[in-house]
Design a protein around this motif. Structure first.
Motif, PDB file in Angstrom:
ATOM      1  N   ARG A 191       0.716  -1.314   0.055  1.00 53.82           N
ATOM      2  CA  ARG A 191      -0.035   0.005  -0.046  1.00 53.82           C
ATOM      3  C   ARG A 191       1.119   1.214   0.158  1.00 53.82           C
ATOM      4  O   ARG A 191       0.672   2.126  -0.758  1.00 53.82           O
ATOM      5  CB  ARG A 191      -0.751   0.044   1.180  1.00 53.82           C
ATOM      6  N   SER A 192       1.713   1.296   0.882  1.00 56.46           N
ATOM      7  CA  SER A 192       2.805   2.221   1.096  1.00 56.46           C
ATOM      8  C   SER A 192       3.472   2.577  -0.383  1.00 56.46           C
ATOM      9  O   SER A 192       3.645   3.893  -0.688  1.00 56.46           O
ATOM     10  CB  SER A 192       3.738   2.369   2.085  1.00 56.46           C
ATOM     11  N   ARG A 193       3.952   1.655  -0.969  1.00 56.61           N
ATOM     12  CA  ARG A 193       4.696   1.883  -2.185  1.00 56.61           C
ATOM     13  C   ARG A 193       3.859   2.345  -3.166  1.00 56.61           C
ATOM     14  O   ARG A 193       4.393   2.983  -4.101  1.00 56.61           O
ATOM     15  CB  ARG A 193       5.099   0.369  -2.570  1.00 56.61           C
ATOM     16  N   ILE A 194       2.851   1.787  -3.299  1.00 60.18           N
ATOM     17  CA  ILE A 194       1.728   2.373  -4.327  1.00 60.18           C
ATOM     18  C   ILE A 194       1.326   4.034  -4.121  1.00 60.18           C
ATOM     19  O   ILE A 194       1.517   4.813  -5.074  1.00 60.18           O
ATOM     20  CB  ILE A 194       0.693   1.617  -4.734  1.00 60.18           C
ATOM     21  N   THR A 195       1.275   4.246  -2.920  1.00 64.35           N
ATOM     22  CA  THR A 195       0.835   5.761  -2.599  1.00 64.35           C
ATOM     23  C   THR A 195       2.038   6.586  -2.821  1.00 64.35           C
ATOM     24  O   THR A 195       2.132   7.746  -3.425  1.00 64.35           O
ATOM     25  CB  THR A 195       0.567   5.854  -1.068  1.00 64.35           C
ATOM     26  N   LYS A 196       3.173   5.662  -2.804  1.00 65.29           N
ATOM     27  CA  LYS A 196       4.642   6.822  -2.863  1.00 65.29           C
ATOM     28  C   LYS A 196       4.693   7.079  -4.391  1.00 65.29           C
ATOM     29  O   LYS A 196       5.082   8.139  -4.752  1.00 65.29           O
ATOM     30  CB  LYS A 196       5.904   5.964  -2.457  1.00 65.29           C
ATOM     31  N   ASN A 200       4.594  10.759  -6.038  1.00 61.70           N
ATOM     32  CA  ASN A 200       5.718  11.233  -6.874  1.00 61.70           C
ATOM     33  C   ASN A 200       5.260  11.409  -8.452  1.00 61.70           C
ATOM     34  O   ASN A 200       5.971  11.943  -9.211  1.00 61.70           O
ATOM     35  CB  ASN A 200       6.946  10.229  -6.805  1.00 61.70           C
ATOM     36  N   ASP A 201       3.901  11.491  -8.805  1.00 66.08           N
ATOM     37  CA  ASP A 201       3.560  11.888 -10.144  1.00 66.08           C
ATOM     38  C   ASP A 201       2.349  12.632  -9.928  1.00 66.08           C
ATOM     39  O   ASP A 201       1.488  12.590 -10.754  1.00 66.08           O
ATOM     40  CB  ASP A 201       3.011  10.417 -10.604  1.00 66.08           C
ATOM     41  N   GLY A 202       2.255  13.505  -8.806  1.00 62.73           N
ATOM     42  CA  GLY A 202       1.533  14.475  -8.970  1.00 62.73           C
ATOM     43  C   GLY A 202       0.263  14.364  -8.173  1.00 62.73           C
ATOM     44  O   GLY A 202      -0.538  15.384  -7.697  1.00 62.73           O
ATOM     45  N   ALA A 207      -3.599   8.772  -0.503  1.00 60.14           N
ATOM     46  CA  ALA A 207      -3.308   8.124   0.696  1.00 60.14           C
ATOM     47  C   ALA A 207      -3.387   6.751   0.810  1.00 60.14           C
ATOM     48  O   ALA A 207      -4.136   6.081   0.043  1.00 60.14           O
ATOM     49  CB  ALA A 207      -3.819   8.860   1.764  1.00 60.14           C
ATOM     50  N   ASP A 208      -2.751   6.117   1.838  1.00 56.30           N
ATOM     51  CA  ASP A 208      -3.003   4.665   1.942  1.00 56.30           C
ATOM     52  C   ASP A 208      -4.511   4.264   2.098  1.00 56.30           C
ATOM     53  O   ASP A 208      -4.701   2.998   1.654  1.00 56.30           O
ATOM     54  CB  ASP A 208      -2.019   4.216   3.057  1.00 56.30           C
ATOM     55  N   GLU A 209      -5.054   5.116   2.532  1.00 55.57           N
ATOM     56  CA  GLU A 209      -6.526   4.775   2.822  1.00 55.57           C
ATOM     57  C   GLU A 209      -7.309   4.326   1.801  1.00 55.57           C
ATOM     58  O   GLU A 209      -8.400   3.806   1.815  1.00 55.57           O
ATOM     59  CB  GLU A 209      -7.256   5.996   4.016  1.00 55.57           C
ATOM     60  N   PHE A 210      -6.972   4.696   0.539  1.00 62.38           N
ATOM     61  CA  PHE A 210      -7.722   4.576  -0.662  1.00 62.38           C
ATOM     62  C   PHE A 210      -7.420   3.186  -1.150  1.00 62.38           C
ATOM     63  O   PHE A 210      -8.152   2.729  -1.879  1.00 62.38           O
ATOM     64  CB  PHE A 210      -7.276   5.478  -1.770  1.00 62.38           C
TER      65      PHE A 210
END
Length: 777
Positions: A191-196, A200-202, A207-210
């Motif tokens: 989750r954190s990896r995808i959020t990051k 970083n793409d605008g 957030a992780d909650e999604f």
């Protein structure tokens, strides 16, 4: 080899008696009636894939802390206290007995089961057994893990097609892999990896909650199908709660608040900025003339107006601004402009609050010397943080130091005093001051260029030396853990105006005599430092430093091209003729030097830790100077080396200096390893047990000190080994350290007599007492 069996037996008996006295004290003295001291906890796991250390963190009740992993020293101190004194000294510095708690034991079983469940062991069985013996209880937790559930399939349900391609393009980097053990912690990290990636793409508001998961374990035997669901953001409308697309954000402009002033009005304290300056999307709020150049902010702020927001660039902006050392703190805020943008593209306005630090400061500090001798130094410092308005930091330092070097001889003690006086002027400027594209280097934070000039006067027992130094260098960080220093020019002029007559006679026929002559060192050097210890302290840390230095090559090339006159000198060692050049009537050094310093530490608990170090360095002199300059040579012994020997009194190799000779051994190669076990005693007192090993060697075969030259097949037979114990005062402001070193193996004595006490009894010459400031490594 002659073994002193009687002596060894006496020492072992003494140790056994001491341990028995400590452990035999009645530690149940403060255990209430019908209660039990929790004496020990054990975890038995039938699966090597399960981390017992991590599993132990879920046990809710631990037994009393131990030092050396054996002795419950603090419980022992508490047990010695007076029952009538509720706040006695031993009670304050000791630890009360941990009373066995049935409820916490059951809670521990539940926590372990939950941990195993999260790790994919759905059929794990955890049981406990309590062994009671008099007033003590030992708890044993038994874990039967069963077979884990494995990841069978991974699917995605991305409800916003605007971010679908970004996520799926990076699917190969996913932490979720089919065939891996199902692990809830891995799901959270994914989750954190995808959020990051999205931030970083605008996608500023993502957030992780999604992200959430659906896990199906019923479809196959011990298999788990994982569905990742990524939701759309909710929005409130007149019709109720609806869904919308995730917005990609662009920076519109920045407001930068500098030099704030507080004034009192009817409503209380208010911030007032008397002036504003606008330029290229930046609005500066300040008072009077801006104290910092506007270009500095354009360079520091990584996301320019009109560019897409990225979390990575925001972090770099923080790093740049903090690196300038101009501000008390840095606070960056982004707010969406609701009047601009559309359903897919949002607009952010940035605010940066930068309260300025005091420009100039003076300080006086006292420090302990770190060369291995007992000493003290006083520094007078002046600093101007913003000399020319571009965050240029200007420093002036004046240093006065004295050291007491105590060497132990057969005839008793002999004290030598060393005096040092020096000063440095240094200017540090933001950025690289030569044509390098900093953006292409992808730096972690603002780089710096530094200019310095320094003078140092040293009055030692055997000689007086002056060193004039000038340096132009660069400092930068390529990541949060990586620091670099490159000194393009590092120029030293070394003069030795006074040499003690006795010292000259001692080294007259030795190869190292040349290192005590006047010389010039013109070098370039590079240093890389890695450290994983950040602001949040880790229980384990790694540190690595690599240095490389090349000296004399440029001067040698200039001398050859300019056709400088050669000088000649007879080599007293092999009767060869030495040919060399001079600059300003002074011979210049030529060498290549490199070394590695690796350190590892681990904190077992709040009372126990271990620290280790391994060091290897080599200097190779050649060309114009047939010996490594004295100040560039390696030495060992003393408070930061092999502590059973006085500083500079060990090596090189098996070399043995004359009796009563001033300890000044140095050489071209150094190998050293250290292990130190540290444990908290009480209050701010800390103890340590350590083992040091290593030596130094000469690299040149013409070095005529007997046994000094490094020989590959046999060098390890010349290792010195020392052990000892230490006592430290550890306060928030300083660490005062004392170490008592004891020789175990002395390479300077004949073969067959080197191990102590196997070949002889200990004597006073085998002990060395060290006092220092700070940890040795």
């Amino acid at each position: 080899m002659r073994y002193n069996r009687k002596y060894i037996l006496k020492q072992l008996i003494a140790i056994v008696i001491l341990v028995q006295l400590i452990s035999g004290c009645k530690t149940t003295r403060y255990v209430p009636e019908n209660k039990y001291l929790l004496s020990d906890i054990d975890i038995k796991v039938d699966n090597d894939q399960i981390d017992k250390e991590e599993l132990s963190t879920y046990i809710r009740q631990k037994d009393n802390l131990r030092i050396l992993r054996i002795l419950k020293f603090h419980l022992w101190l508490y047990s010695l206290s007076n029952k009538k004194k509720q706040n006695g000294l031993l009670k304050r510095i000791g630890e009360p007995p941990v009373i066995y708690d049935l409820g916490l034991k059951d809670k521990s079983v539940q926590q372990i089961e939950q941990y195993l469940y999260n790790k994919g062991y759905y059929q794990a069985n955890v049981t406990d057994t309590v062994f009671f013996n008099k007033k003590k209880a030992k708890v044993v937790y038994k874990v039967e893990s069963g077979n884990p559930y494995l990841v069978r399939n991974i699917t995605y349900q991305i409800k916003d097609d605007g971010i679908s391609d970004i996520i799926l393009e990076n699917k190969n980097e996913s932490l979720l892999k089919t065939g891996d053990i199902f692990d809830v912690d891995v799901l959270e990290k994914e989750r954190s990896r995808i959020t990051k990636i999205l931030k970083n793409d605008g996608y500023f508001l993502f957030a992780d909650e999604f992200i959430h998961y659906k896990v199906d374990t019923a479809i196959a035997h011990r298999k788990a199908n994982i569905e990742m669901i990524i939701e759309k953001p909710k929005s409130s409308t007149l019709e109720g709660i609806g869904e919308q697309k995730h917005k990609q954000y662009t920076i519109a402009d920045y407001s930068i608040f500098i030099d704030k002033q507080k004034v009192q009005n009817e409503l209380g304290s208010t911030l007032i900025y008397s002036d504003t300056t606008k330029r290229d999307g930046f609005t500066f709020y300040h008072n009077g003339k801006m104290s910092l150049n506007e270009n500095l902010f354009y360079k520091s702020v990584e996301i320019k107006p009109g560019e897409k927001y990225t979390k990575l660039e925001e972090d770099k902006t923080y790093n740049n601004l903090y690196a300038l050392r101009q501000f008390k703190f840095v606070n960056i805020q982004y707010h969406e402009d609701p009047e601009q943008g559309d359903s897919l593209n949002g607009i952010l306005k940035g605010k940066i609050f930068l309260p300025i630090q005091t420009k100039q400061n003076y300080s006086f500090d006292v420090e302990g010397t770190t060369s291995g001798n007992i000493g003290i130094a006083g520094n007078i410092n002046y600093q101007h943080r913003n000399l020319f308005g571009g965050a240029e930091i200007f420093n002036i330092t004046i240093k006065v130091a004295i050291e007491w070097q105590t060497s132990l001889f057969e005839n008793g003690y002999s004290d030598y005093n060393t005096h040092e006086l020096g000063g440095q002027i240094k200017l540090t400027v933001p950025g690289f001051l030569f044509p390098i594209n900093e953006e292409k280097l992808n730096l972690f934070s603002m780089p710096f260029t530094s200019f310095s000039i320094a003078y140092n006067y040293q009055d030692r027992p055997n000689y007086t030396r002056t060193i004039l130094n000038a340096t132009i260098g660069y400092n930068w960080k390529s990541g949060s853990k990586y620091s670099h220093t490159f000194n393009l020019i590092d120029l030293n002029g070394v003069k030795v105006p006074v040499l003690d007559d006795n010292f000259i006679n001692e080294i007259e026929d030795l190869y190292i005599k040349s290192s005590y002559e006047d010389h010039i060192i013109s070098s370039s050097n590079y240093s890389l430092v890695y450290s994983n210890q950040g602001k949040v302290k880790r229980p384990d840390y790694h540190f690595f430093r690599f240095n490389i230095e090349a000296a004399g090559n440029m001067l040698n090339a200039l001398a050859v091209l300019a056709g400088n006159q050669k000088s000649y000198e007879e080599n007293l060692i092999n009767q060869d003729q030495i040919v060399y050049y001079k600059f300003f009537d002074t011979r210049f050094a030529q060498y290549l030097k490199s070394d590695f310093d690796f350190r590892f530490g681990y904190k077992f608990d709040k009372y126990n830790s271990i620290a280790t170090r391994a060091f290897f360095g080599v200097a190779f002199p050649y060309g114009n100077f047939n010996v490594t300059p004295f100040e560039k040579r390696y030495f060992t012994g003393g408070a930061n080396g092999i502590r059973a020997w006085h500083v500079r009194s060990l090596g090189p190799g098996t070399y043995t200096p004359e009796v009563n000779e001033y300890p000044n051994q140095s050489a071209d190669i150094k190998l050293e390893a250290n292990v130190e076990y540290r444990f908290k005693l009480f209050w701010i007192m800390e103890g340590a047990l350590f083992v040091d090993a290593g030596n130094i060697w000469a690299i040149n075969k013409y070095d005529n000190r007997e046994g000094a030259v490094f020989k590959f097949p046999s060098f390890y037979k010349q290792f010195a080994v020392g052990t000892g114990l230490g006592l430290r005062v550890v306060s928030p402001y300083f660490i005062l350290r004392t170490d008592l070193g004891l020789k175990l193996r002395d390479p300077s004595v004949p073969v067959g007599e080197r191990w102590i006490p196997l070949s002889r009894s200990f004597n006073g010459n085998d002990l060395n007492f060290n006092i220092a400031i700070g940890y040795p490594f």
